[in-house]
Scaffold this motif. Sequence first.
Motif, PDB file in Angstrom:
ATOM      1  N   LEU A 167       0.821  -1.209   0.000  1.00  0.00           N
ATOM      2  CA  LEU A 167       0.000   0.000   0.000  1.00  0.00           C
ATOM      3  C   LEU A 167       0.856   1.261   0.000  1.00  0.00           C
ATOM      4  CD1 LEU A 167      -2.846  -1.069   2.444  1.00  0.00           C
ATOM      5  CD2 LEU A 167      -3.072  -0.623  -0.009  1.00  0.00           C
ATOM      6  N   GLN A 168       2.014   1.214   0.651  1.00  0.00           N
ATOM      7  CA  GLN A 168       2.926   2.353   0.596  1.00  0.00           C
ATOM      8  C   GLN A 168       3.338   2.640  -0.849  1.00  0.00           C
ATOM      9  OE1 GLN A 168       6.115   1.280   3.325  1.00  0.00           O
ATOM     10  NE2 GLN A 168       5.348   2.721   4.848  1.00  0.00           N
ATOM     11  N   VAL A 169       3.633   1.584  -1.606  1.00  0.00           N
ATOM     12  CA  VAL A 169       4.011   1.772  -3.006  1.00  0.00           C
ATOM     13  C   VAL A 169       2.835   2.346  -3.796  1.00  0.00           C
ATOM     14  CG1 VAL A 169       4.739   0.628  -5.127  1.00  0.00           C
ATOM     15  CG2 VAL A 169       5.728  -0.072  -2.935  1.00  0.00           C
ATOM     16  N   TYR A 170       1.672   1.762  -3.619  1.00  0.00           N
ATOM     17  CA  TYR A 170       0.488   2.202  -4.358  1.00  0.00           C
ATOM     18  C   TYR A 170       0.155   3.662  -4.084  1.00  0.00           C
ATOM     19  CZ  TYR A 170      -4.489   2.766  -5.422  1.00  0.00           C
ATOM     20  OH  TYR A 170      -5.682   3.240  -5.879  1.00  0.00           O
ATOM     21  N   VAL A 200       5.521   9.780   9.716  1.00  0.00           N
ATOM     22  CA  VAL A 200       6.383   8.799  10.360  1.00  0.00           C
ATOM     23  C   VAL A 200       7.505   9.492  11.126  1.00  0.00           C
ATOM     24  CG1 VAL A 200       7.964   8.453   8.409  1.00  0.00           C
ATOM     25  CG2 VAL A 200       7.533   6.579   9.996  1.00  0.00           C
ATOM     26  N   ALA A 201       7.938  10.649  10.649  1.00  0.00           N
ATOM     27  CA  ALA A 201       8.998  11.432  11.300  1.00  0.00           C
ATOM     28  C   ALA A 201       9.081  12.791  10.622  1.00  0.00           C
ATOM     29  CB  ALA A 201      10.348  10.716  11.205  1.00  0.00           C
ATOM     30  N   GLY A 202       9.807  13.692  11.252  1.00  0.00           N
ATOM     31  CA  GLY A 202      10.053  14.999  10.663  1.00  0.00           C
ATOM     32  C   GLY A 202      11.527  15.162  10.360  1.00  0.00           C
ATOM     33  N   VAL A 203      11.834  15.937   9.326  1.00  0.00           N
ATOM     34  CA  VAL A 203      13.217  16.220   8.949  1.00  0.00           C
ATOM     35  C   VAL A 203      13.448  17.723   9.049  1.00  0.00           C
ATOM     36  CG1 VAL A 203      14.919  16.184   7.083  1.00  0.00           C
ATOM     37  CG2 VAL A 203      13.422  14.208   7.436  1.00  0.00           C
ATOM     38  N   ILE A 204      14.523  18.102   9.741  1.00  0.00           N
ATOM     39  CA  ILE A 204      14.941  19.500   9.799  1.00  0.00           C
ATOM     40  C   ILE A 204      15.985  19.694   8.707  1.00  0.00           C
ATOM     41  CG2 ILE A 204      15.874  21.354  11.219  1.00  0.00           C
ATOM     42  CD1 ILE A 204      13.214  20.199  12.212  1.00  0.00           C
ATOM     43  N   SER A 219       3.482   8.619   6.399  1.00  0.00           N
ATOM     44  CA  SER A 219       3.782   7.208   6.618  1.00  0.00           C
ATOM     45  C   SER A 219       3.218   6.323   5.517  1.00  0.00           C
ATOM     46  CB  SER A 219       3.205   6.768   7.967  1.00  0.00           C
ATOM     47  OG  SER A 219       1.810   7.007   8.011  1.00  0.00           O
ATOM     48  N   LEU A 220       2.327   6.856   4.673  1.00  0.00           N
ATOM     49  CA  LEU A 220       1.696   6.032   3.644  1.00  0.00           C
ATOM     50  C   LEU A 220       2.078   6.454   2.229  1.00  0.00           C
ATOM     51  CD1 LEU A 220      -0.295   3.682   3.217  1.00  0.00           C
ATOM     52  CD2 LEU A 220      -2.138   5.377   3.082  1.00  0.00           C
ATOM     53  N   CYS A 221       1.854   7.723   1.859  1.00  0.00           N
ATOM     54  CA  CYS A 221       2.074   8.128   0.463  1.00  0.00           C
ATOM     55  C   CYS A 221       3.386   8.868   0.252  1.00  0.00           C
ATOM     56  CB  CYS A 221       0.906   8.975  -0.026  1.00  0.00           C
ATOM     57  SG  CYS A 221       0.870  10.676   0.593  1.00  0.00           S
ATOM     58  N   SER A 222       4.194   9.014   1.312  1.00  0.00           N
ATOM     59  CA  SER A 222       5.541   9.582   1.223  1.00  0.00           C
ATOM     60  C   SER A 222       5.577  11.072   0.914  1.00  0.00           C
ATOM     61  CB  SER A 222       6.394   8.824   0.186  1.00  0.00           C
ATOM     62  OG  SER A 222       6.360   7.431   0.411  1.00  0.00           O
ATOM     63  N   ALA A 301       2.041   8.694  16.410  1.00  0.00           N
ATOM     64  CA  ALA A 301       1.429   7.737  15.488  1.00  0.00           C
ATOM     65  C   ALA A 301       2.475   6.663  15.194  1.00  0.00           C
ATOM     66  CB  ALA A 301       0.996   8.410  14.188  1.00  0.00           C
ATOM     67  N   PRO A 302       2.048   5.427  15.027  1.00  0.00           N
ATOM     68  CA  PRO A 302       3.020   4.353  14.802  1.00  0.00           C
ATOM     69  C   PRO A 302       3.565   4.335  13.377  1.00  0.00           C
ATOM     70  CG  PRO A 302       0.811   3.468  14.735  1.00  0.00           C
ATOM     71  CD  PRO A 302       0.675   4.917  15.118  1.00  0.00           C
ATOM     72  N   ASN A 303       4.755   3.786  13.237  1.00  0.00           N
ATOM     73  CA  ASN A 303       5.251   3.452  11.906  1.00  0.00           C
ATOM     74  C   ASN A 303       4.409   2.284  11.399  1.00  0.00           C
ATOM     75  OD1 ASN A 303       6.798   1.972   9.870  1.00  0.00           O
ATOM     76  ND2 ASN A 303       8.501   3.320  10.391  1.00  0.00           N
ATOM     77  N   PRO A 304       3.805   2.379  10.205  1.00  0.00           N
ATOM     78  CA  PRO A 304       2.900   1.319   9.757  1.00  0.00           C
ATOM     79  C   PRO A 304       3.560  -0.050   9.640  1.00  0.00           C
ATOM     80  CG  PRO A 304       3.342   2.887   7.995  1.00  0.00           C
ATOM     81  CD  PRO A 304       3.869   3.493   9.247  1.00  0.00           C
TER      82      PRO A 304
END
Length: 316
Positions: A167-170, A200-204, A219-222, A301-304
């Motif tokens: 589902l992450q790929v889709y 899933v996380a934040g980037v500075i 966490s799902l569609c990137s 929120a959890p990592n899927p």
Amino acid sequence: MKQAGTPPEGKWTGPSHAGVKAPEPILLADPARRFAATAQRLERLADGHPLEAWLRFMAALADAQHTVATTLAPAATLSPAQVMQAVEARLPPLAADGHRRDASWSDGLALLLELVDDGQLPPAAQQAMEQLRSSDAASLEKLADRFLRGGLSATDAAAAVYVAAALQVYFTCSAARLDAADLRLLEERELCPCCGSPSVAGVITATGVTPGTRYLYCSLCSTAWNHTRAVCITCGGTRRLSLQAIEGDPGVVKAETCGDCHTYAKLLYQLQDTQVDPYADDLASLGLDLLVAEAGFARHAPNPLLLVGDEDSVAG
């Protein structure tokens, strides 16, 4: 997985006065790079790691995702009218819990299983893959619905890790077909403006037009979207925030904890390592999760992939 509420009426544009450049509010992922980068980062982080075998399995899974994304590329295509209708209705256009999935996602799952199955996985993983291969289309759709709507049971866990990866790929390939300019940041800023899933996380950031910007990564569609720093992404509080890190760690990954709602979110600092990857570095920093959990904080929120599996059920 928590979904989106009502976004504001207008698009966020940032400062308008001369001399100030605003960060891009929404960045769509490139499927040709997203999963390959995660796989490469996981391989690097696995060396000498206490969870090395599991991280290498996750790297192999990400590599399989890359192959599916760049060969089969399962995805839905939304018309401009559908996107506009969703945005005007204050909804993310690819809302994970309401989107009618194209059947290609399950074709991606089949290819993913073929690529990951090297014949050397533990019995639990082999059994899970056989369960998926023998499931009919309706059963797979129900399992996907349970994952996306937060209704997984313990018996789903081993099989659902592969469903989550597919589902992450889709959703990543589907989101990449949209135009970021057509999207709108949501009122619930902790949720993805494209599919309504949590980050899933934040980037500075350390580079670009506005270094020091925080981007949350879906966490799902990137998809990545800008979120104000020094603000709790769960409750919006600002007074009781603090950064936690493992003593002696180089400071690449930290946990931003909130004393008001007692949740935390991970922050990755490009200034410390320009190769940080929110998906790989999150998996490799489970020790930090344990540290802040012991201090009484719950993850926002959890990592899927962690929601539906663990290293014992996939890597042995």
